[in-house]
Design a protein around this motif. Sequence first.
Motif, PDB file in Angstrom:
ATOM      1  N   ARG A 520       0.837  -1.209   0.000  1.00 52.26           N
ATOM      2  CA  ARG A 520       0.000   0.000   0.000  1.00 52.26           C
ATOM      3  C   ARG A 520       0.865   1.249   0.000  1.00 52.26           C
ATOM      4  O   ARG A 520       0.509   2.268  -0.590  1.00 52.26           O
ATOM      5  N   LYS A 521       2.010   1.168   0.690  1.00 47.36           N
ATOM      6  CA  LYS A 521       2.915   2.321   0.674  1.00 47.36           C
ATOM      7  C   LYS A 521       3.565   2.495  -0.696  1.00 47.36           C
ATOM      8  O   LYS A 521       3.708   3.619  -1.188  1.00 47.36           O
ATOM      9  N   LEU A 522       3.971   1.374  -1.311  1.00 46.87           N
ATOM     10  CA  LEU A 522       4.646   1.461  -2.604  1.00 46.87           C
ATOM     11  C   LEU A 522       3.700   1.854  -3.733  1.00 46.87           C
ATOM     12  O   LEU A 522       4.129   2.467  -4.723  1.00 46.87           O
ATOM     13  N   ARG A 523       2.428   1.482  -3.613  1.00 51.17           N
ATOM     14  CA  ARG A 523       1.467   1.700  -4.692  1.00 51.17           C
ATOM     15  C   ARG A 523       0.494   2.843  -4.408  1.00 51.17           C
ATOM     16  O   ARG A 523      -0.542   2.959  -5.058  1.00 51.17           O
ATOM     17  N   ARG A 524       0.809   3.667  -3.454  1.00 48.12           N
ATOM     18  CA  ARG A 524      -0.091   4.781  -3.155  1.00 48.12           C
ATOM     19  C   ARG A 524      -0.001   5.847  -4.247  1.00 48.12           C
ATOM     20  O   ARG A 524       0.943   5.870  -5.049  1.00 48.12           O
ATOM     21  N   ASN A 525      -0.973   6.700  -4.252  1.00 47.97           N
ATOM     22  CA  ASN A 525      -1.005   7.766  -5.246  1.00 47.97           C
ATOM     23  C   ASN A 525       0.146   8.740  -5.036  1.00 47.97           C
ATOM     24  O   ASN A 525       0.591   8.987  -3.904  1.00 47.97           O
ATOM     25  N   LEU A 526       0.616   9.340  -6.155  1.00 44.91           N
ATOM     26  CA  LEU A 526       1.699  10.309  -6.077  1.00 44.91           C
ATOM     27  C   LEU A 526       1.237  11.569  -5.362  1.00 44.91           C
ATOM     28  O   LEU A 526       0.079  11.975  -5.462  1.00 44.91           O
ATOM     29  N   GLU A 527       2.176  12.163  -4.646  1.00 42.99           N
ATOM     30  CA  GLU A 527       1.857  13.410  -3.972  1.00 42.99           C
ATOM     31  C   GLU A 527       1.708  14.530  -4.998  1.00 42.99           C
ATOM     32  O   GLU A 527       2.399  14.560  -6.019  1.00 42.99           O
TER      33      GLU A 527
END
Length: 572
Positions: A520-527
């Motif tokens: 979930r951390k690696l595939r989260r949306n870009l800031e």
Amino acid sequence: MKRTQSTMKSEGQIRLHKITSNKLAVMEAFDVSDHGELLRDIESDDTIHRSLGLCWSLKNDTFVFMVPTDEKPFTRRGLLSTVNSLFDPIGFISPITISGKILLRECTPEGVDWDEPLPENNILKWKEWQSSLRCLSDIAIPRMMSHTSVSLAQTSEVHIFSDASEKAIAASAYLRTVSDGLTSVRFIMGRSKLAPLKGHTIPRLELCGAVLATELAEIISVQLDIPLEFMRYYTDSRVVLGYISNRTRRFYTYVSNRVDHILRTSSANQWNFISSEKNPADSCTKCITNVTNIMQLPWIIGPQWLSDITEMEPTQFPLVEPDNDREIRPTDRPVTCVQTDVTITTSNLITKKFDHFGDWRKLIMGIAYLNQFCHKFKARHDKNLMLPIHCDEIHEADIFVLKQTQQENFYKEINSLKAGRPLAKDSCIATLSPFLDENQLLRVGGRINKAAGNLSSKEINPIILPKRNHISILLIRHFHEGVKDQGRLFTECALRTAGFWILGGKRMISSIIHNCVTCRKLRRNLETQMMADVPEDRITPGPPFTSVGVDVFGPWEVSTHRTRGGAANDGD
């Protein structure tokens, strides 16, 4: 405790306080500031300590009850407030609390408002019940359930009684211990609840009481560490005993589900008949409004005749008028029920221990060390010297865990294959053409057995594992971490390469990856950058061309595409 208190203070900056004990030496060992709140002289008669809603008299080491004295109006809200003010999670005063609930239901007609005065026809019964609450101030229940510890007693048995009426359902449990020739029978806990208003016959209600008794048994077995086999059950309904002992007829859904629930916890040989006069649970199924001394009720003192009983012979109870019973399905041919193979139960007990492990490697290493210890114990070697685990021991542990998992979930298929019979059509693995290998493990058959030169044997015939199983989850997590938290295809490929075929594996892998914190951390949306405020010149009214912007950086060619006239460039 003093050492623990100082260690927590020095190493964790945690203060251990609010200490309460009925031993004066324990309390004197701690500073007064560490004592429990409102704790005064331990020898005082009014030293009462509240713990999780229960009142504990420190001097006498007994549980007591604090009765509310404020008068409530004779309304639905007032009656409900009075009944709910009695907190009794163990069930000491269930005969009184259930009577209040029965009166509450009788006094409140359907559709009456919360603060509307209730009819006066039941006010005398309510006043009489309220006056019976005064006897609760004289209750003193010993905190110790027995004169000796359960673990030190010669024999420890739990006897559970159930009863039901048109108004209430109840069950009570008592501990019988024998130590040094002295036998004691003490109350453990009890449960009671209102009976449904409509649609239930007395046999149905008695059956619900038997279900309540088995629920008590499950709680007591966990808390007191007493096996369920050491428990006996009693009811005054021969109809219910016939339901439990039945092996020839089928029931309709209501009775069938509850009998199945009872037999999952107990066996028919553990159930006995008792008359209503000797049943202590009978005092909790009646609306008692004039209790003067609850400590003399059979509910609290328990059946003292248990002190003189000997080993009881198991009795089979026949069905009572089965042809006239509406709960029994009509049939022209009796159906015989066969008891399930005992090995399945043993396998279930073993696989339940696997749930305590959250990592595949730790589970396998734990099984391997346990196997090594067992071999040393049988060979009478030094059991304190644990040698490093070899690859062969890890392989044996792998086979053991997988065999137990398959035996629990695919025992019918395994038995059919051992007997040379075809699998049932409704089997979930029938389409996989399964077979048993040399280790008695279920493997996928398939049509690529001639690809041995290109693929390994475990890839050609992978081991079959059930879906939604703890072992399958541990394996998916293990190989998902092995591929460095990559996607479903990589994890599935690693599982197949290692020789595992999990039923419904794609959906399970997707679910585990969805809940994986690292993924979930690696595939989260870009800031995204928050836009700055608009310049003042752009929002200040003024004549045309008062503020003019000039693009001095372009155009920049960012893309080229072919057109009929040649190449065209898009600038920015």
